[in-house]
Design an enzyme around this catalytic site. Sequence first.
Site, mmCIF file in Angstrom:
data_model
loop_
_atom_site.group_PDB
_atom_site.id
_atom_site.type_symbol
_atom_site.label_atom_id
_atom_site.label_comp_id
_atom_site.label_asym_id
_atom_site.label_seq_id
_atom_site.Cartn_x
_atom_site.Cartn_y
_atom_site.Cartn_z
ATOM 1 N N CYS A 108 0.817 -1.223 0.000
ATOM 2 C CA CYS A 108 0.000 0.000 0.000
ATOM 3 C C CYS A 108 0.849 1.271 0.000
ATOM 4 O O CYS A 108 0.433 2.290 -0.567
ATOM 5 C CB CYS A 108 -0.972 0.010 1.173
ATOM 6 S SG CYS A 108 -0.216 -0.094 2.805
ATOM 7 N N HIS A 121 -2.544 1.274 7.215
ATOM 8 C CA HIS A 121 -2.770 1.338 5.771
ATOM 9 C C HIS A 121 -2.476 2.742 5.239
ATOM 10 O O HIS A 121 -2.782 3.740 5.893
ATOM 11 C CB HIS A 121 -4.234 0.961 5.501
ATOM 12 C CG HIS A 121 -4.593 0.883 4.059
ATOM 13 N ND1 HIS A 121 -3.874 0.159 3.131
ATOM 14 C CD2 HIS A 121 -5.624 1.457 3.361
ATOM 15 C CE1 HIS A 121 -4.441 0.278 1.948
ATOM 16 N NE2 HIS A 121 -5.495 1.071 2.045
#
Length: 322
Positions: free
Chosen positions: A87, A163
């Site tokens: 990510c 994230h």
Amino acid sequence: MESAGDWCLIESDPGVFTQLIKKFGAKGVQVEELWTIEDSIFENLRPVHGLIFLFKYLQHEEPSGPVVTDDRLEKIYFAKQVINNACATQAIISLLLNCNHPDVDLGPELSKLKEFSMSFDPKMRGLTLSNSQTIRSAHNSMAQQTLFEFDPKMATKDDDAYHFIAYMPIEGKLYELDGLREGPIDHGAIAPEQDWLDVVRPIILKRINVYTEGEIHFNLMALVSDRKMIYERQLEEHLKEVQMLGMETDITENEIPKLRMFIEYEDAKMARYQLEMVRRRHNYLPFIITLLKILAEEKKLLPLFEKAKERAAKKGPKKMKV
């Protein structure tokens, strides 16, 4: 050879992201950490091309706006994340490949990636990105040296997951680029006279407020034009002005030494980033083992261990920081 699954975790650090961009071959941009989202912090960073936000991931979180699945995907580069730990790279590549600014030079590798995969759907773009040997090697070169290997299967459902996502303006609208979604999230139009950072500010603050009071595990970074390049450009303009007039004005007299100082500061910062990267990659285990042996021989190891235990007991349990 690494498999497509061998992607390391990346530290949320402006030096790491700036070095990563250079590894991709892109030029004209760098990453700066933001300690606040107030407008004053952006004053000396403009132009700001996008924001990278790190947060604690919540399962089943609803998107904060409509998810784009229409023909806008033909113009917006959005790649679905199909591999774990990717990510960070996907967030920065999403910003770079959607950035349309004269300061930004993607370089051959990212230009080729965009040209090759732009006609693909988001999942195929994600597969293309995750199977790029160059991108994966650049990503993994940012890995921090670990002294011990841990079995990932030991992780529990209570472990915190973090994230990276990106925010940026594209063709007059603000978009959230999150590889775990099916497409970009449309946060609406940006008025012609409006700064896009004023639009994104309440969206990020709202996201932070979802979490429990005292939660501080967030990080915000900005993708900005290369600061040294901008200062050198401004310095050149002032020097031309002096040459044309044959003398310094009040403005150039103050600005020229200031800009030279800023350029020196950026050089020192990039040198520090490189040194920090060397330290991250260095294997300190032989030194640690030798030090422990010496302490044990001098009968200092056990007392130090007991002191450390006492200190840890006084502080109490600590939350993991990212």
